[in-house]
Design a protein around this motif. Structure first.
Motif, mmCIF file in Angstrom:
data_model
loop_
_atom_site.group_PDB
_atom_site.id
_atom_site.type_symbol
_atom_site.label_atom_id
_atom_site.label_comp_id
_atom_site.label_asym_id
_atom_site.label_seq_id
_atom_site.Cartn_x
_atom_site.Cartn_y
_atom_site.Cartn_z
ATOM 1 N N LYS A 482 54.938 13.510 145.758
ATOM 2 C CA LYS A 482 55.449 13.386 147.120
ATOM 3 C C LYS A 482 55.629 11.922 147.509
ATOM 4 N N ALA A 483 54.644 11.108 147.143
ATOM 5 C CA ALA A 483 54.742 9.681 147.453
ATOM 6 C C ALA A 483 55.907 9.045 146.690
ATOM 7 N N ALA A 484 56.080 9.478 145.411
ATOM 8 C CA ALA A 484 57.182 8.926 144.613
ATOM 9 C C ALA A 484 58.533 9.342 145.177
ATOM 10 N N LYS A 485 58.648 10.581 145.661
ATOM 11 C CA LYS A 485 59.905 11.034 146.265
ATOM 12 C C LYS A 485 60.241 10.208 147.503
ATOM 13 N N ALA A 486 59.210 9.940 148.303
ATOM 14 C CA ALA A 486 59.442 9.121 149.500
ATOM 15 C C ALA A 486 59.972 7.743 149.109
ATOM 16 N N ASP A 487 59.380 7.183 148.053
ATOM 17 C CA ASP A 487 59.859 5.874 147.580
ATOM 18 C C ASP A 487 61.295 5.973 147.063
ATOM 19 N N LEU A 488 61.598 7.060 146.326
ATOM 20 C CA LEU A 488 62.946 7.257 145.787
ATOM 21 C C LEU A 488 63.978 7.260 146.911
ATOM 22 N N TRP A 489 63.724 8.020 147.972
ATOM 23 C CA TRP A 489 64.690 8.116 149.061
ATOM 24 C C TRP A 489 64.785 6.834 149.882
ATOM 25 N N LYS A 490 63.734 6.061 149.855
ATOM 26 C CA LYS A 490 63.831 4.747 150.510
ATOM 27 C C LYS A 490 64.894 3.900 149.800
ATOM 28 N N TYR A 491 64.860 3.941 148.472
ATOM 29 C CA TYR A 491 65.863 3.197 147.696
ATOM 30 C C TYR A 491 67.266 3.750 147.961
ATOM 31 N N ILE A 492 67.378 5.092 148.014
ATOM 32 C CA ILE A 492 68.686 5.714 148.243
ATOM 33 C C ILE A 492 69.219 5.328 149.626
ATOM 34 N N ASP A 493 68.365 5.370 150.630
ATOM 35 C CA ASP A 493 68.779 5.022 151.994
ATOM 36 C C ASP A 493 69.166 3.547 152.121
ATOM 37 N N GLN A 494 68.691 2.741 151.182
ATOM 38 C CA GLN A 494 69.047 1.318 151.176
ATOM 39 C C GLN A 494 70.355 1.061 150.429
ATOM 40 N N GLY A 495 71.011 2.147 149.946
ATOM 41 C CA GLY A 495 72.302 2.006 149.297
ATOM 42 C C GLY A 495 72.250 1.914 147.792
ATOM 43 N N GLN A 496 71.081 2.173 147.188
ATOM 44 C CA GLN A 496 70.978 2.093 145.729
ATOM 45 C C GLN A 496 71.152 3.480 145.118
ATOM 46 N N THR A 497 71.518 3.488 143.851
ATOM 47 C CA THR A 497 71.656 4.750 143.121
ATOM 48 C C THR A 497 70.344 5.039 142.391
ATOM 49 N N PRO A 498 70.153 6.296 141.979
ATOM 50 C CA PRO A 498 68.924 6.617 141.237
ATOM 51 C C PRO A 498 68.728 5.745 140.001
ATOM 52 N N ASP A 499 69.830 5.340 139.363
ATOM 53 C CA ASP A 499 69.695 4.481 138.185
ATOM 54 C C ASP A 499 69.084 3.131 138.526
ATOM 55 N N GLN A 500 69.242 2.699 139.778
ATOM 56 C CA GLN A 500 68.708 1.405 140.195
ATOM 57 C C GLN A 500 67.258 1.505 140.689
ATOM 58 N N VAL A 501 66.766 2.733 140.795
ATOM 59 C CA VAL A 501 65.372 2.943 141.215
ATOM 60 C C VAL A 501 64.463 2.677 140.016
ATOM 61 N N PRO A 502 63.327 1.987 140.213
ATOM 62 C CA PRO A 502 62.420 1.722 139.086
ATOM 63 C C PRO A 502 62.087 2.997 138.318
ATOM 64 N N MET A 503 62.014 2.863 136.998
ATOM 65 C CA MET A 503 61.827 4.025 136.139
ATOM 66 C C MET A 503 60.544 4.785 136.478
ATOM 67 N N GLU A 504 59.446 4.067 136.770
ATOM 68 C CA GLU A 504 58.190 4.756 137.038
ATOM 69 C C GLU A 504 58.279 5.610 138.305
ATOM 70 N N VAL A 505 59.121 5.171 139.277
ATOM 71 C CA VAL A 505 59.308 5.955 140.496
ATOM 72 C C VAL A 505 60.091 7.218 140.179
ATOM 73 N N ARG A 506 61.150 7.078 139.367
ATOM 74 C CA ARG A 506 61.954 8.237 138.992
ATOM 75 C C ARG A 506 61.122 9.258 138.215
ATOM 76 N N GLN A 507 60.323 8.758 137.275
ATOM 77 C CA GLN A 507 59.505 9.667 136.471
ATOM 78 C C GLN A 507 58.493 10.403 137.333
ATOM 79 N N ALA A 508 57.875 9.700 138.255
ATOM 80 C CA ALA A 508 56.870 10.327 139.118
ATOM 81 C C ALA A 508 57.515 11.302 140.098
#
Length: 736
Positions: A482-508
């Motif tokens: 849940k915490a990792a998903k929140a971090d993932l969407w923070k990156y998305i809301d900032q205009g980044q793509t999932p590929d630009q999200v740190p790998m450990e966040v994507r994996q979690a």
């Protein structure tokens, strides 16, 4: 004749004149009486001397009695009073006898001092008899206590040997040595006490059993399983009563310890194989699907357990998953077994029993996994099974990897590898074929592992322990995810793509969250906002209304690609209310569910809702669309009326409005196309279309029809036409 009375003389001569006078003299006349008197006086004096002697003797006896009474009182207190000799036991009695007897003799003399010779003589006789009686009692008491002393000393020595054996419970040699020493002491005690052979044998058995019982209890403090083994190894040295007592008193601890060790062994074995349960379709699917205790939305249904939209109870009853439900692992496993059996039966009927029989165990598991995931086995895979071998089947499965945007590509490749019989390491190094070959060496499936535990209590406790550990681990993983998903969407809301999200966040965050983010970005890239899935939004609203406290824990980030921003905002506010004001959350929920129920009758009347057995996905979507529109009308009403909830009359007006017949017109090149519908469906019409209300006179409730006609007749001064009544009704319902 008359007789004259005569005087009769009756006078007697006085005694003095009657005494006889004689000349004869008696002894008394010469003083014989005086002599006798003097003799009696002499005898009286002699008797007086004897009486005085008797009085003196009586006084001596009384004094002797008083002295003896004092001696007797002292003796009673000294013998039976506090710390009296006769109250002493064991060695104290033996050692105290001499002092007691000496003290008794001294006291006897002390109480005899000052007596007269006569009294002293009488006291001597009485006190010596009393003293002899006391001495006789002291001898008897000392002899008895001497036996007690020996018995106590011997018993204490036996206990010392038993305690030494207990202290050295980890050293079998020392245990045996002290047991043997205790037996020797017990035999000596038996000899002194005069035990017969049977009594001695019984006492020895009790002693040996008691020692091993205490050792077992001591071992149980550190290792109940070792204690259980000790009971088994020394069963012939434990009495039946002690063995029964130990088994009952330690049963819970032994069961707990065995289940704890069994659970640890289970997790250790699954860690060694690195791929639990690959030797069966059930365990393979459970690995791919993962376990969830609470419902989550997936494609077109809420799902729970191992990705199932049903739950199978212990009684075999199958129910559809609804928001707010929870499932135990036992129910989920039961449901998975049922669905796997059903899937395999369907596959066999498609490909034929002969073709199914030639598949390997891992191939059957993989094919079943594909069919379970799709709902039915894809025809390309079924045809490959009918005409081909492992290579052709594996290829057919691998060709499915691009379906649904490639979400299950990794799963398809692993299933293909299992069919082909070779492994292609990926990511964490999963290798189905290698794991399948090593599966026989490990207990990788919980139920098959538990089947090898013979004790039903240990088996049940182990199952509960494994489930609890899995649940605890699941909760921890859920929190991290849940915490990792929140971090993932923070990156998305900032205009980044999932590929630009740190790998450990994507994996979690997990594949599902990443896929959801891509879908969200894909929709955004087309220049339009995400539209809400009507069925999902309706289920979410019902969930929040019926169980606000549980709904508050739902991670709405999981649904951002299927719910509009407005819906996410609304549901987030409901979660906030549930966390801060549960009373209001319950009131709001009751208002919403009451409105949904109020509308149900009319939905059935116009054919929007049907009996549950006749409802398909399109029907459910249409009901959801209406109820969502009704919820929107209720929110608009509250905004327009200072947050006041609508009444039943208000809600009925909303329902009537939403169920107005309409015609949705789509412009065409040569002519327009028209589609009949209801007003609540107008909100989801395509761009460029128009909506006309199409109320028929006969559709207007008769009471309203009459009321409108009366009003119009008064305004117009004539009877209105049906068209005029219909127009006024449309204006009324649409608030025009």
């Amino acid at each position: 004749m008359v007789k004259v009375p005569e005087y009769q003389q009756s006078v007697s001569t006085r005694p003095i004149f009657q005494e006889g006078v004689t000349v004869q003299a008696s002894p008394e006349a010469f003083g014989a009486g005086v002599g006798r008197g003097m003799q009696g006086l002499a005898q009286g004096v002699s008797n007086l001397g004897g009486s005085l002697a008797a009085v003196k003797e009586l006084e001596d006896i009384n004094r002797a009695k008083e002295a003896d009474n004092s001696y007797a009182s002292w003796a009673r207190e000294r013998m039976y009073g506090q710390n009296g000799f006769m109250t002493l036991e064991g060695r104290n009695a033996v050692d105290g006898r001499s002092a007691f007897e000496n003290e008794a003799e001294e006291k006897r003399k002390e109480f005899g001092k000052g007596l007269t010779p006569g009294a002293a003589k009488a006291y001597q006789t009485a006190s010596q008899a009393r003293t002899q009686s006391m001495f006789q009692q002291s001898i008897t008491h000392t002899a008895q206590q001497q036996k007690t002393w020996f018995k106590d000393a011997s018993t204490a020595r036996i206990e010392t040997f038993a305690n030494d054996a207990l202290v050295n419970f980890g050293n079998p040699t020392m245990v045996n040595k002290n047991v043997a020493a205790g037996i020797m002491e017990l035999r000596e005690q038996g000899q002194m006490a005069g035990w017969d052979t049977d009594t001695l044998k019984q006492r020895e058995a009790e002693y040996v059993s008691g020692v091993h019982k205490n050792i077992t209890l001591r071992m149980a403090q550190d290792d109940p399983i070792a204690a259980d083994k000790y009971i088994s190894d020394h069963s012939n040295q434990l009495s039946g009563a002690d063995r029964y007592s130990l088994q009952n008193s330690l049963k819970t601890e032994i069961t707990q310890a065995k289940s704890k060790r069994a659970a640890a062994d289970f997790f250790a074995s699954t860690a060694k194989s690195n791929d639990p349960g690959v030797n069966s379709a059930v365990s393979m699917i459970s690995r791919f699907e993962g376990f969830a205790t609470k419902p989550y939305w997936d494609v077109n249904h809420f799902r729970v357990g191992f990705g199932s939209d049903t739950i199978t109870g212990a009684d075999g009853r199958v129910v559809t998953v609804k928001p707010g439900m929870t499932v135990s692992r036992d129910d989920a496993v039961r449901d998975l077994n049922r669905r796997v059996a059903s899937s395999q039966s369907a596959i066999i009927s498609t490909v034929g029993q002969d073709r199914w029989n030639v598949l390997s165990a891992s191939a059957k598991a993989a094919v079943t996994s594909v069919g379970y995931n799709y709902g039915t086995l894809p025809s390309s895979v079924a045809n490959a099974i009918k005409v081909g071998g492992p290579a052709e089947i594996a290829t057919a499965i691998r060709e499915l990897e691009d379906h649904n945007g490639g979400v299950n590509a990794k799963r398809r490749n692993q299933e293909a590898n299992a069919v082909a019989g070779f492994g292609t390491p990926s990511g964490g190094g999963n290798d189905f074929a290698a794991s399948a070959r090593s599966a026989q060496n490990h207990f990788t499936d919980m139920e098959s592992y538990l089947a090898n535990i013979k004790d039903p209590d240990v088996q049940d406790m182990t199952r509960k322990r494994i489930n609890a550990m899995i649940e605890a681990q699941g909760k921890a993983d859920e929190a991290r995810e849940k915490a990792a998903k929140a971090d993932l969407w923070k990156y998305i809301d900032q205009g980044q793509t999932p590929d630009q999200v740190p790998m450990e966040v994507r994996q979690a965050a997990g594949m599902s969250a990443v896929s959801s983010a891509w879908n969200y970005l894909e929709t955004s890239a087309k220049g339009r906002a995400v539209d809400s899935n009507e069925t999902l939004l309706y289920d979410m609203r019902k969930y929040s209304a019926t169980n606000p406290s549980e709904f508050a824990n739902v991670d709405l980030n999981d649904y951002r690609d299927r719910l509009s921003k407005e819906a996410i905002k609304e549901l987030t506010e409901k979660q906030s209310t549930a966390l801060t004001d549960q009373r209001k959350a319950r009131e709001d929920g009751l208002n919403l569910t009451s409105a949904f129920s109020q509308a149900q009758t009319q939905l059935e009347a116009v054919g929007v809702a049907k009996t549950p057995s006749k409802m398909n996905d399109d029907d459910r979507k249409r009901v959801a669309q209406f109820q969502n529109a009704l919820a929107g009308e209720m929110e608009a009403f509250k905004r327009a009326n200072d947050n006041r909830a609508p009444t039943q009359v208000d809600i009925q007006s909303m329902v009537n409005k939403l169920l107005l017949p309409v015609v949705i017109k789509t412009p065409g090149t040569f002519w327009d196309s028209n589609k009949d519908g209801l007003l609540f469906e107008a909100g989801s019409r395509a761009d460029g279309t128009t909506v006309d209300v199409d109320v028929k006179y006969s559709d207007i409730p008769i009471d309203l029809r009459r009321g409108i006609a009366i009003d119009l007749e008064r305004d117009l001064g004539r009877k209105p036409s049906q068209e005029e009544v219909t127009a006024r009704y449309e204006d009324f319902v649409l608030n025009r």
